[in-house]
Design a protein around this motif. Structure first.
Motif, mmCIF file in Angstrom:
data_model
loop_
_atom_site.group_PDB
_atom_site.id
_atom_site.type_symbol
_atom_site.label_atom_id
_atom_site.label_comp_id
_atom_site.label_asym_id
_atom_site.label_seq_id
_atom_site.Cartn_x
_atom_site.Cartn_y
_atom_site.Cartn_z
ATOM 1 N N SER A 28 0.838 -1.198 0.000
ATOM 2 C CA SER A 28 0.000 0.000 0.000
ATOM 3 C C SER A 28 0.877 1.253 0.000
ATOM 4 O O SER A 28 2.019 1.233 0.466
ATOM 5 N N GLN A 29 0.313 2.353 -0.518
ATOM 6 C CA GLN A 29 1.073 3.608 -0.535
ATOM 7 C C GLN A 29 1.405 4.089 0.879
ATOM 8 O O GLN A 29 2.528 4.572 1.110
ATOM 9 N N PRO A 30 0.473 3.983 1.874
ATOM 10 C CA PRO A 30 0.830 4.413 3.232
ATOM 11 C C PRO A 30 2.038 3.646 3.794
ATOM 12 O O PRO A 30 2.826 4.208 4.567
ATOM 13 N N THR A 31 2.196 2.393 3.395
ATOM 14 C CA THR A 31 3.353 1.621 3.862
ATOM 15 C C THR A 31 4.644 2.226 3.328
ATOM 16 O O THR A 31 5.621 2.409 4.073
ATOM 17 N N ILE A 32 4.656 2.560 2.050
ATOM 18 C CA ILE A 32 5.837 3.181 1.446
ATOM 19 C C ILE A 32 6.117 4.526 2.115
ATOM 20 O O ILE A 32 7.259 4.837 2.478
ATOM 21 N N THR A 33 5.084 5.302 2.262
ATOM 22 C CA THR A 33 5.243 6.633 2.869
ATOM 23 C C THR A 33 5.806 6.522 4.277
ATOM 24 O O THR A 33 6.713 7.273 4.671
ATOM 25 N N THR A 34 5.273 5.600 5.061
ATOM 26 C CA THR A 34 5.721 5.425 6.449
ATOM 27 C C THR A 34 7.186 5.022 6.510
ATOM 28 O O THR A 34 7.951 5.537 7.337
ATOM 29 N N GLN A 35 7.606 4.124 5.638
ATOM 30 C CA GLN A 35 8.979 3.634 5.692
ATOM 31 C C GLN A 35 9.974 4.709 5.265
ATOM 32 O O GLN A 35 11.046 4.835 5.852
ATOM 33 N N VAL A 36 9.643 5.490 4.263
ATOM 34 C CA VAL A 36 10.533 6.579 3.846
ATOM 35 C C VAL A 36 10.577 7.660 4.917
ATOM 36 O O VAL A 36 11.652 8.190 5.246
ATOM 37 N N ARG A 37 9.416 7.977 5.492
ATOM 38 C CA ARG A 37 9.381 9.003 6.538
ATOM 39 C C ARG A 37 10.201 8.559 7.747
ATOM 40 O O ARG A 37 10.865 9.372 8.381
ATOM 41 N N PHE A 38 10.174 7.248 8.039
ATOM 42 C CA PHE A 38 10.953 6.730 9.170
ATOM 43 C C PHE A 38 12.444 6.997 8.948
ATOM 44 O O PHE A 38 13.157 7.400 9.869
ATOM 45 N N LEU A 39 12.921 6.785 7.719
ATOM 46 C CA LEU A 39 14.330 7.057 7.419
ATOM 47 C C LEU A 39 14.651 8.537 7.629
ATOM 48 O O LEU A 39 15.675 8.885 8.247
ATOM 49 N N GLU A 40 13.801 9.370 7.108
ATOM 50 C CA GLU A 40 14.067 10.807 7.201
ATOM 51 C C GLU A 40 14.042 11.282 8.655
ATOM 52 O O GLU A 40 14.910 12.059 9.079
ATOM 53 N N GLU A 41 13.072 10.816 9.430
ATOM 54 C CA GLU A 41 12.946 11.284 10.810
ATOM 55 C C GLU A 41 14.011 10.657 11.707
ATOM 56 O O GLU A 41 14.521 11.315 12.627
ATOM 57 N N SER A 42 14.347 9.393 11.453
ATOM 58 C CA SER A 42 15.350 8.723 12.299
ATOM 59 C C SER A 42 16.719 9.365 12.152
ATOM 60 O O SER A 42 17.470 9.496 13.129
ATOM 61 N N TYR A 43 17.068 9.749 10.919
ATOM 62 C CA TYR A 43 18.406 10.292 10.674
ATOM 63 C C TYR A 43 18.382 11.818 10.477
ATOM 64 O O TYR A 43 19.424 12.413 10.179
ATOM 65 N N LYS A 44 17.175 12.429 10.651
ATOM 66 C CA LYS A 44 17.026 13.875 10.553
ATOM 67 C C LYS A 44 17.586 14.412 9.230
ATOM 68 O O LYS A 44 18.408 15.327 9.192
ATOM 69 N N VAL A 45 17.130 13.794 8.151
ATOM 70 C CA VAL A 45 17.549 14.207 6.813
ATOM 71 C C VAL A 45 16.313 14.344 5.933
ATOM 72 O O VAL A 45 15.235 13.845 6.261
ATOM 73 N N GLU A 46 16.478 15.027 4.808
ATOM 74 C CA GLU A 46 15.422 15.129 3.812
ATOM 75 C C GLU A 46 15.903 14.396 2.571
ATOM 76 O O GLU A 46 16.962 14.711 2.012
ATOM 77 N N LEU A 47 15.164 13.389 2.155
ATOM 78 C CA LEU A 47 15.572 12.560 1.022
ATOM 79 C C LEU A 47 14.872 12.953 -0.272
ATOM 80 O O LEU A 47 15.416 12.730 -1.355
ATOM 81 N N PHE A 48 13.649 13.518 -0.163
ATOM 82 C CA PHE A 48 12.880 13.896 -1.344
ATOM 83 C C PHE A 48 12.314 15.299 -1.195
ATOM 84 O O PHE A 48 11.944 15.721 -0.085
ATOM 85 N N TYR A 49 12.244 16.002 -2.327
ATOM 86 C CA TYR A 49 11.422 17.192 -2.414
ATOM 87 C C TYR A 49 10.064 16.725 -2.928
ATOM 88 O O TYR A 49 9.963 16.080 -3.963
ATOM 89 N N ARG A 50 8.990 17.024 -2.166
ATOM 90 C CA ARG A 50 7.649 16.613 -2.597
ATOM 91 C C ARG A 50 7.051 17.698 -3.487
ATOM 92 O O ARG A 50 6.936 18.859 -3.066
#
Length: 296
Positions: A28-50
């Protein structure tokens, strides 16, 4: 960081969209969103411009994308390697044998069935072969004797008559066959203690009431050939190992059944490994191999 999170990031980066990444990974899309957001929040980085439904990698995202490409490229190679090995399109089979004579035909047959498998062969005495099997330095072994060891699976695959090798000036040199009684009084050159050929000969001589006159014990087949050619004595040799040459003559024994047997072995615990099983299949059908395994 978990591999599933990195895989979600990699899919979004490749597809340029969370929606398309979810479809590609069948989640599901929420699963993808959650996993990418976890990376960004855990390491305090921005990986994508939305940018609406589209996304663009940031500088950090591009660096991570390069690493992810390497990681999943290696993963694909690993899957390909294991798939080829499972189908026996590639791999490495290590064979330990007491000599080239017993193993050559086996290797030819195996190579015809599985040309993609690399085969390496080490030779030595029987103990060397057993040691290599038991400490996992060899996958299969080829011996000229039966070994009684519950740790090993042993399957006989060939039977070879024992013949007498003499010099070309010996009294047997014009003969094709002799009788056991004619060996009385002959000077023998024997292999070392433990040799399968020697055991077979000594048992036959004992049954015939003949006590051999042993003039030499030599562990090398090549040195024995030279000693016989020089007329020092006669020698017993398995027919499969006899190599004609200048100064040599081979004669059979007509009134005695003297044979050596070659066996293929592996660790019993490894007998169902795909490559080992395939090697045994080249010498005996699977039902016969299982029958031999249960009758050890």
């Amino acid at each position: 960081m978990r591999l599933t999170q990195l895989r979600s990031f990699y899919a979004v980066a490749r597809m340029g969209s969370f929606t398309r990444a979810a479809e590609h990974l069948h989640v599901s899309q929420p699963t993808i969103t959650t996993q990418v957001r976890f990376l960004e929040e855990s390491y305090k980085v921005e990986l994508f411009y939305r940018r609406g439904r589209r996304v663009q990698l940031t500088g950090m995202g591009e660096q991570l994308m390069q690493l992810a490409q390497q990681i999943f490229g290696l993963e694909a190679e690993a899957v390909h390697l294991l798939g080829d090995a499972g189908e026996l399109r590639s791999g490495h089979l290590r064979v330990a044998a007491v000599g080239p004579y017993h193993v050559t035909k086996l290797l030819v047959d195996f190579n015809q069935h599985y040309p993609g498998i690399k085969v390496s062969v080490s030779t030595g005495n029987s103990q060397d072969v057993l040691d290599r099997l038991l400490d996992y330095r060899a996958d299969v072994g080829v011996l000229a004797q039966l070994v009684h060891d519950d740790r090993l699976l042993s399957v006989p695959f060939s039977k070879h008559p024992v013949v007498i090798c003499t010099s070309s000036t010996h009294r047997f040199a014009r003969r094709r066959n002799i009788r056991m009684a004619e060996l009385q009084g002959e000077r023998f050159i024997l292999r070392e203690q433990g040799s399968t050929t020697r055991k077979a000969l000594e048992q036959a001589l004992d049954q015939a009431g003949i006590k051999p006159e042993v003039v030499m014990e030599i562990g090398s087949r090549e040195v024995i050939r030279e000693a016989v050619a020089q007329g020092i004595g006669i020698a017993a040799v398995s027919l499969v190992e006899y190599v004609p040459g200048p100064g040599l003559h081979m004669v059979r024994i007509s009134d005695a059944e003297i044979h050596t047997y070659a066996h293929v072995l592996c660790l019993a615990e490894r007998r169902e490994m795909r490559m080992v099983s395939a090697f045994f299949d080249t010498i005996a059908p699977a039902p016969e191999r299982k029958k031999a395994a249960t009758s050890r």
